[in-house]
Scaffold this motif. Structure first.
Motif, short mmCIF file in Angstrom:
data_model
loop_
_atom_site.label_atom_id
_atom_site.label_comp_id
_atom_site.label_asym_id
_atom_site.label_seq_id
_atom_site.Cartn_x
_atom_site.Cartn_y
_atom_site.Cartn_z
N VAL A 98 -7.19 28.35 17.01
CA VAL A 98 -8.37 27.52 17.26
C VAL A 98 -8.44 27.13 18.74
O VAL A 98 -9.52 27.17 19.35
N MET B 36 -14.06 23.24 14.09
CA MET B 36 -12.69 23.68 13.80
C MET B 36 -11.66 22.84 14.56
O MET B 36 -10.61 22.50 14.02
N ARG C 62 -11.14 19.62 12.77
CA ARG C 62 -10.43 19.76 11.50
C ARG C 62 -8.96 20.13 11.66
O ARG C 62 -8.11 19.74 10.84
N VAL C 63 -8.64 20.88 12.71
CA VAL C 63 -7.29 21.46 12.82
C VAL C 63 -6.35 20.64 13.69
O VAL C 63 -5.16 20.50 13.38
N VAL C 64 -6.84 20.09 14.80
CA VAL C 64 -5.97 19.32 15.69
C VAL C 64 -5.62 17.99 15.01
O VAL C 64 -6.52 17.26 14.57
N ASN D 117 0.79 24.13 13.38
CA ASN D 117 0.50 24.91 12.18
C ASN D 117 -0.05 26.26 12.60
O ASN D 117 -0.36 26.49 13.77
N ARG D 118 -0.22 27.13 11.64
CA ARG D 118 -0.57 28.51 11.95
C ARG D 118 -1.98 28.67 12.50
O ARG D 118 -2.29 29.68 13.12
N THR D 119 -2.84 27.69 12.25
CA THR D 119 -4.22 27.82 12.71
C THR D 119 -4.48 27.09 14.03
O THR D 119 -5.52 27.33 14.66
N LEU D 120 -3.58 26.23 14.47
CA LEU D 120 -3.84 25.43 15.67
C LEU D 120 -3.99 26.30 16.91
O LEU D 120 -4.98 26.18 17.65
N ARG E 218 -7.25 15.16 19.76
CA ARG E 218 -8.35 15.72 18.96
C ARG E 218 -9.70 15.24 19.48
O ARG E 218 -10.62 16.03 19.66
#
Length: 392
Positions: free
Chosen positions: A10, A176, A179-181, A4-7, A71
């Motif tokens: 982060v 983060m 939450r993101v991974v 995703n765009r935030t992985l 994660r």
């Protein structure tokens, strides 16, 4: 699965914390040494302890955690790194600081190669160089902001505060990461048996250990850059901070350049060009003192072409051993710190025997060995049909 765009941002932020916590020592050797009552050469051995611990622990811990979701591994690794930097800030003597840096190396030794494995596993082969460069942008950004800011803080408020800043930065990044991974994310389950098999593949290990040769030359000088600038240029806190900023900006430029060069001309051509440029550039630092503008130009170019190597090297070793990507990335991360350890030790010996002005020449000599190393490795790969992405 695609990222995703935030992985990627982060993961890059996590590497920023790792980079700042690992290398902040370089900009504060003098205040740390004064605080603990030890010489700059002995202070440099604290960096060597971290490097050696990383080299030993990284491949072992990556193998031992191979069956755990990424994660949980990433969050625990960064948490361990934060705790180690807290212990570093609280160190009351040299021995305690060495112990804290060993713990920090354990956390970083898992964090950095696993972020690389995640990025490589989620990226198309033709875009792998850019993806890896993006993840490692955090490490290079740490050269721009983390190391010089940490140096300024250490000279202004004390070296303990600099370590404390690393802890404060790590806490939100851990949240983060969690939450993101994605939960349960895994690519290749690796074991100690896989590690042993890869260590026994001489052709693969020769390719991996190029990282050590290349970075040994850089760290001969980089570890002792602050004392070099103090003794030859008369720089204090502000002058050293400015040079580190220029070096960091060069690292960012080099990171971006290396990813593009790798995707365009291939990893082997990229790496041999960078080695030749290091051979030419580093001996110029033995000519100090020079006018200020030339110091900044030399350090900027040295950094650009020094930090361009990471994406190219990682793409190269993955192409040579794609079935062992997670292992070779961990071994490559270990090789980084073996190079840092050897370079720091050589630099200490050079200072003792020839003074700080001998550092540039010594670094240039090791860069010549890197030219030979990458050339021999590539010939062996082509003879064995393992050219992969290295083909003309």
């Amino acid at each position: 699965m695609t990222p995703n765009r935030t992985l990627i941002p982060v993961l890059s932020a996590a590497n920023f914390v790792i980079g700042m916590g690992a290398f902040v020592l370089i900009g504060m050797l003098t205040p740390l040494g004064e605080g603990l009552g030890i010489t700059p050469a002995r202070t440099g051995w604290i960096m060597t302890t971290y490097a050696l611990a990383y080299a030993v622990l990284s491949p072992l811990l990556v193998s031992l955690t191979g069956q755990i979701g990424r994660r949980r591994v990433l969050a625990f690794a960064l948490g361990t790194f934060a705790a180690a930097n807290l212990l570093s800030a609280l160190a009351i003597n040299e021995a305690m600081l060495h112990g804290a840096r060993i713990l920090a190396a354990a956390g970083a030794g898992v964090m950095t190669p696993v972020t690389a494995a995640v990025a490589a596993g989620l990226s198309a082969e033709e875009e792998r160089g850019k993806a890896l460069a993006a993840v490692f942008f955090g490490l290079t950004l740490a050269q721009v902001l983390g190391v010089p800011v940490g140096s300024w803080i250490a000279y202004t408020f004390g070296w303990r505060v600099a370590f404390g800043v690393v802890v404060m930065l790590a806490i939100p990044v851990i949240i983060m990461v969690w939450r993101v991974v994605p939960a349960g994310l895994a690519f290749q389950v690796v074991t100690l048996r896989d590690l042993g098999r890869t260590l026994g593949e001489a052709r693969t290990m020769l390719a991996v250990m190029f990282t050590t040769t290349f970075l040994t030359g850089i760290y001969v000088v980089y570890t002792y850059l602050a004392p070099l600038l103090e003794d030859t240029m008369g720089y204090g806190r502000d002058g050293i901070t400015m040079v580190l900023v220029v070096f960091g900006l060069g690292a960012v430029g080099g990171n971006l350049l290396g990813g593009r060069m790798t995707d365009r001309i291939g990893p082997f051509r990229t790496l041999i060009c960078l080695s030749i440029i290091q051979f030419v550039t580093m001996p110029l630092l033995s000519l100090l003192p020079l006018p200020d503008v030339w110091v900044f130009v030399i350090c900027g170019l040295w950094s650009v072409f020094g930090w361009s190597f990471m994406a190219a090297q990682q793409v190269r070793i993955i192409s040579i051993a794609p079935e062992s990507a997670a292992i070779v990335l961990a071994l490559n991360a270990a090789a980084i710190y073996i190079g840092a350890a050897i370079g720091s030790a050589i630099g200490s010996a050079v200072i003792s025997g020839y003074g700080v002005t001998g550092l540039g020449v010594a670094g240039g000599f090791v860069a010549l060995l890197a030219v030979i190393h990458i050339s021999v490795s590539e010939v062996w790969n082509r003879q064995g049909g393992k050219t992969g992405l290295n083909s003309p």
